[in-house]
Structures are given as structure tokens and as C-alpha cells.
Design a protein around this motif. Structure first.
Motif, PDB file in Angstrom:
ATOM      1  N   THR A  66      62.324  33.972  -8.549  1.00 41.60           N
ATOM      2  CA  THR A  66      61.168  33.169  -8.935  1.00 41.60           C
ATOM      3  C   THR A  66      60.023  33.373  -7.956  1.00 41.60           C
ATOM      4  O   THR A  66      58.848  33.476  -8.356  1.00 41.60           O
ATOM      5  N   ARG A  67      60.344  33.431  -6.657  1.00 41.67           N
ATOM      6  CA  ARG A  67      59.291  33.671  -5.668  1.00 41.67           C
ATOM      7  C   ARG A  67      58.655  35.034  -5.864  1.00 41.67           C
ATOM      8  O   ARG A  67      57.427  35.180  -5.765  1.00 41.67           O
ATOM      9  N   GLU A  68      59.475  36.042  -6.149  1.00 43.74           N
ATOM     10  CA  GLU A  68      58.922  37.373  -6.371  1.00 43.74           C
ATOM     11  C   GLU A  68      58.056  37.407  -7.621  1.00 43.74           C
ATOM     12  O   GLU A  68      56.975  38.018  -7.621  1.00 43.74           O
ATOM     13  N   GLU A  69      58.516  36.755  -8.692  1.00 35.59           N
ATOM     14  CA  GLU A  69      57.715  36.718  -9.908  1.00 35.59           C
ATOM     15  C   GLU A  69      56.419  35.962  -9.689  1.00 35.59           C
ATOM     16  O   GLU A  69      55.361  36.359 -10.196  1.00 35.59           O
ATOM     17  N   GLU A  70      56.482  34.852  -8.929  1.00 32.91           N
ATOM     18  CA  GLU A  70      55.268  34.100  -8.636  1.00 32.91           C
ATOM     19  C   GLU A  70      54.305  34.929  -7.799  1.00 32.91           C
ATOM     20  O   GLU A  70      53.088  34.895  -8.019  1.00 32.91           O
ATOM     21  N   ALA A  71      54.855  35.694  -6.841  1.00 31.47           N
ATOM     22  CA  ALA A  71      53.988  36.552  -6.030  1.00 31.47           C
ATOM     23  C   ALA A  71      53.326  37.625  -6.888  1.00 31.47           C
ATOM     24  O   ALA A  71      52.128  37.899  -6.748  1.00 31.47           O
ATOM     25  N   ARG A  72      54.118  38.241  -7.799  1.00 31.50           N
ATOM     26  CA  ARG A  72      53.524  39.247  -8.691  1.00 31.50           C
ATOM     27  C   ARG A  72      52.471  38.624  -9.601  1.00 31.50           C
ATOM     28  O   ARG A  72      51.433  39.237  -9.871  1.00 31.50           O
ATOM     29  N   ARG A  73      52.740  37.399 -10.080  1.00 30.41           N
ATOM     30  CA  ARG A  73      51.765  36.746 -10.953  1.00 30.41           C
ATOM     31  C   ARG A  73      50.467  36.461 -10.202  1.00 30.41           C
ATOM     32  O   ARG A  73      49.372  36.668 -10.725  1.00 30.41           O
ATOM     33  N   ARG A  78      74.890  30.591  -4.418  1.00 27.17           N
ATOM     34  CA  ARG A  78      74.356  31.950  -4.307  1.00 27.17           C
ATOM     35  C   ARG A  78      73.461  32.289  -5.500  1.00 27.17           C
ATOM     36  O   ARG A  78      72.405  32.906  -5.346  1.00 27.17           O
ATOM     37  N   GLU A  79      73.893  31.861  -6.688  1.00 28.64           N
ATOM     38  CA  GLU A  79      73.086  32.128  -7.880  1.00 28.64           C
ATOM     39  C   GLU A  79      71.738  31.408  -7.809  1.00 28.64           C
ATOM     40  O   GLU A  79      70.694  31.971  -8.167  1.00 28.64           O
ATOM     41  N   ARG A  80      71.762  30.149  -7.336  1.00 31.72           N
ATOM     42  CA  ARG A  80      70.502  29.418  -7.209  1.00 31.72           C
ATOM     43  C   ARG A  80      69.588  30.088  -6.186  1.00 31.72           C
ATOM     44  O   ARG A  80      68.368  30.165  -6.382  1.00 31.72           O
ATOM     45  N   ALA A  81      70.176  30.569  -5.098  1.00 32.42           N
ATOM     46  CA  ALA A  81      69.361  31.251  -4.091  1.00 32.42           C
ATOM     47  C   ALA A  81      68.755  32.532  -4.655  1.00 32.42           C
ATOM     48  O   ALA A  81      67.579  32.831  -4.440  1.00 32.42           O
ATOM     49  N   GLU A  82      69.560  33.301  -5.406  1.00 28.44           N
ATOM     50  CA  GLU A  82      69.041  34.519  -6.005  1.00 28.44           C
ATOM     51  C   GLU A  82      67.969  34.205  -7.046  1.00 28.44           C
ATOM     52  O   GLU A  82      66.963  34.917  -7.146  1.00 28.44           O
TER      53      GLU A  82
END
Length: 419
Positions: A191-198, A182-186
Motif C-alpha cells: 500500500t505504501r508503494e502504491e501510494e508513493a507511485r500514485r 506477515r501478510e498485513r505487513a506485506e
């Protein structure tokens, strides 16, 4: 029919969710179930007859009933203080094994408490506490029991405590494994959200650079030609008309490039999105002609030939030349001359823009002087840095200014024709 068959499942799910939301009530129900099992087991005699165990041939004494009540009641707090509950239930079990005749199965409470400790602590603690509990309870049963030491009741205590420790450790390991997944999924989601924001931030910065380059270049030319037209309107109307024609051409080019740049913000399926390629060194001559028409003599030297450059490098070289010449036209004095060179050196392209500074004061009047805090040099540096290149700018010895960019042909950013 299927809806009726799902009713028991739904009831079980609701009960499970309620018990998870009320752990104290769940432990109270478990304690009641363990007490019931101990009381029922205290009436059973494993050696009651020749045919096997018998029920109802013996009755627990008052002390055994009290100890069973104490052991079961302690399980209500097994989650809040697992080690303390294990110690208490083990002491109650030892007291029953020593004083009970015949002994009641108080060891059930100790088995549940040992399982709780194993499921809520680490493995080394489980090993230490589990071995200690197994040793103490089994040794007490063998030493003080009325039956021989090798009887099956004593072996049963050893087996049940061992299985409780093993089961608790397995539950703890599975819980840790699920938590890790669960932690890896979160983390992956973050990471995906941060990459999208970047990526959004990079896209906004890229569009801001393109808008700045387009507006600064063409508006500077429009400003110069409009000033020329106003200056010669009365004395040389033919030259004024020519200057106004250049203003119209520059404004049309500015609108076309703005439309292409802003069109990148449309959805990919929008039919109005631009389809023409981004500008590059292939149209460098057209760019230089606009400056020559605005009165800036520009000489060009190229040794890159017709080599195909990566789209990002091609656009960056074009924009750097455009911005550098725009700055020359805006800030240099009258009579300025500029030189542009594009040279391929190994796996790099070197773009250099030089000017001699002109003669006298800058061409712009005080009220037309550029405002401080421009983004031209900053935008050029961002473009070069994004490609992994190097940019050097500064005044030349003897007057003028120099801009040189070294761009690697293998850019470290992904190629994008729109960048």
C-alpha cells in the motif's frame, strides 16, 4: 571470549536452518529418536519393584519390535500424509495393546502423528480426529490390557494423546497468527508503494499542467506580438518596437515561471529552489494586462473581495483564467472581447470567462492554426476535479465561448502552495 561463547549458538542456528531446508531428513531424525525412546521404554517396568519402576527386568517380544519399527518408520512421511500416518500408527498401537504382553510403548508414534495432524489441519478436524484417537486407544488399553482398567498406563495414553492434540492446535494457531501479521505487513508495504507511485504520478501530472499553462499562455502572446511586429515593421516602426517590447516582457515572464516550475523538481534543501509564492488571484490584474497589451480587450468583475483563498483553489482559479484567455486569443476571430468574473457564492468560488467570438475568421493564419489534440481544456478539468469542483465549457448562443468553474473553498485535496 564473547566470540567463543557464540559458537554453540551459531552451530544451533545452522542446524536449524539446515533442518528447515530438508524436512524429510528432519522427520527421519525424529523417527529415529522416537524409535530409540520406544525401545528404551520397552525395557522399563513401571511396577517392577516396591521402590518404583525398574529397568531391564523385562524384554520386548519380536512382534513388539516389529510394531515399533513400523510405527517409527511411518513418521518419516508425517508431513506429506498426516492423516494416513495417524491412522497407520494408531492401528499399530492397537495391535500392540491387544497382542503385546507386556505391551511396548508404541503409542509414542501415534502421539507424534496426532500432534502433526493438529498442527497442519483446522480446529474442527483436530477435535474430531483427536477425540476419536483418544477414545480408540484408551478404550483398547482398558479392555485388552493385563492390568486393571484404571491403571496409570491407561490414563497416561489418554493424557498424552490429549496433550498432543492441544499442543498441535496451539502451534497451528501461532503459525496462523504469525502468517497474518506477515501478510498485513506485506500488504501495508504494498500500500505504501502504491501510494508513493500514485503521488509521483499526481506530481508529474501537476507539473505537466503548470508547464502547459505557462508555455501556452506566454508563447501565444509572443506569437501574436511577433506577428504584429512583422506586419507593421515597415510602415509603423514605433508600433513594431512596442510589440517587440511586449515580446521581450512576455518571454521574460515565461522564463521566470518556467524556472519557478522546474525548480520544484529540486531537492528541498537545494538553495536554488524557488521561494516566491505560486501565482494566484492577487496578481490577476497583471495577468489581464498581458492580454490587453497583446490586443485582447478584457473586462473583469470581482465580488470575492480580498478574501484569503486556499492555496490550491487560488492557483486553480488563476490557471483557469489564464488558459481560457489564452484559448480566446488563439482561436477567436479578430475584434474579440472577453469578460472575466470571479464571484464568491457561499462556500464556493465561481470563475467565468466569456468571449463574443469576434468578427470574421480566426486571427491565426492556416499555417499558424493550433494543432489538434491540445491539453488546455483537459488540464482545466483535471484541476477542477482534483479540488472536487465542477467545470462547464461550450459555445455561447449567438457566438463565442464560455468557461465556468465552480471551486469549493474547502478543497478535498491537501493544500500545497506549490500546486
Amino acid at each position: 571470549m564473547s566470540s567463543l561463547a557464540d559458537v554453540p549458538v551459531q552451530v544451533l542456528v545452522r542446524c536449524r536452518d539446515w533442518l528447515r531446508a530438508h524436512p524429510l531428513a528432519a522427520d527421519a531424525l525424529l523417527a529415529l529418536a522416537v524409535l530409540t525412546a520406544m525401545v528404551v521404554g520397552s525395557f522399563a517396568d513401571p511396577h517392577g519393584g516396591r521402590d518404583g519402576p525398574t529397568f531391564g527386568t523385562r524384554t520386548p517380544g519380536p512382534s513388539s519390535v516389529v510394531l515399533m519399527l513400523l510405527g517409527a518408520a511411518a513418521l518419516v512421511r508425517r508431513r506429506r500424509a498426516p492423516l494416513a500416518v495417524l491412522g497407520f500408527t494408531s492401528a499399530v498401537t492397537v495391535a500392540e495393546l491387544v497382542a503385546g504382553d507386556p505391551p511396548a510403548p508404541v503409542a509414542m508414534s501415534a502421539v507424534i502423528a496426532l500432534y502433526t495432524v493438529a498442527s497442519r489441519t483446522d480446529r474442527p478436524t483436530t477435535w474430531r480426529v483427536g477425540l476419536a484417537t483418544m477414545t480408540v486407544l484408551t478404550a483398547t488399553a482398558m479392555s485388552f490390557g493385563s492390568a486393571p482398567w484404571y491403571t496409570q498406563q491407561n490414563v497416561g495414553i489418554f493424557a498424552w494423546t490429549g496433550m498432543a492434540a492441544a499442543a498441535g492446535d496451539a502451534v497451528r494457531s501461532r503459525r496462523a497468527f504469525v502468517d497474518a501479521i506477515r501478510e498485513r505487513a506485506e500488504r501495508a508495504e504494498r500500500t505504501r508503494e502504491e501510494e508513493a507511485r500514485r503521488r509521483v504520478a499526481e506530481e508529474r501530472l501537476r507539473i505537466a499542467r503548470d508547464l502547459h499553462d505557462v508555455v501556452a499562455h506566454h508563447i501565444a502572446l509572443v506569437n501574436v506580438q511577433a506577428g504584429v511586429a512583422a506586419h507593421v515593421m515597415d510602415r509603423r516602426p514605433d508600433q513594431a518596437k512596442e510589440a517587440l517590447a511586449h515580446v521581450r516582457e512576455a518571454s521574460r515572464s515565461a522564463l521566470d515561471e518556467l524556472r519557478a516550475t522546474v525548480g520544484l523538481l529540486r531537492q528541498s534543501g537545494d538553495p536554488e529552489a524557488p521561494t516566491e509564492p505560486a501565482p494566484g488571484l492577487a496578481v490577476l490584474d497583471d495577468l489581464l494586462d498581458t492580454f490587453r497589451n497583446a490586443g485582447l480587450p478584457v473586462e473583469v468583475a470581482r465580488t470575492d473581495g480580498d478574501d484569503h483563498l486556499p492555496a490550491a483553489v487560488d492557483l486553480a482559479a488563476y490557471r483557469i483564467i489564464q488558459e481560457a484567455l489564452t484559448n480566446v486569443r488563439k482561436h477567436a476571430g479578430p475584434g474579440v472581447h472577453a469578460e472575466v468574473s470571479v464571484v464568491r457564492v457561499g462556500r464556493t468560488i465561481e470563475v467565468t470567462v466569456l468571449d463574443d467570438g469576434g468578427t470574421g475568421a480566426p486571427s491565426a493564419s492556416p499555417e499558424e492554426a493550433p494543432a489538434p489534440g491540445g491539453h488546455g481544456l483537459v488540464g482545466m478539468r483535471e484541476r477542477v476535479t482534483a479540488l472536487g469542483g465542477a467545470l462547464t465549457t461550450g459555445p455561447r448562443y449567438g457566438g463565442g465561448f464560455r468557461v465556468q468553474a465552480i471551486l469549493p473553498l474547502t478543497a478535498r485535496t491537501r493544500e500545497d502552495p506549490a500546486t
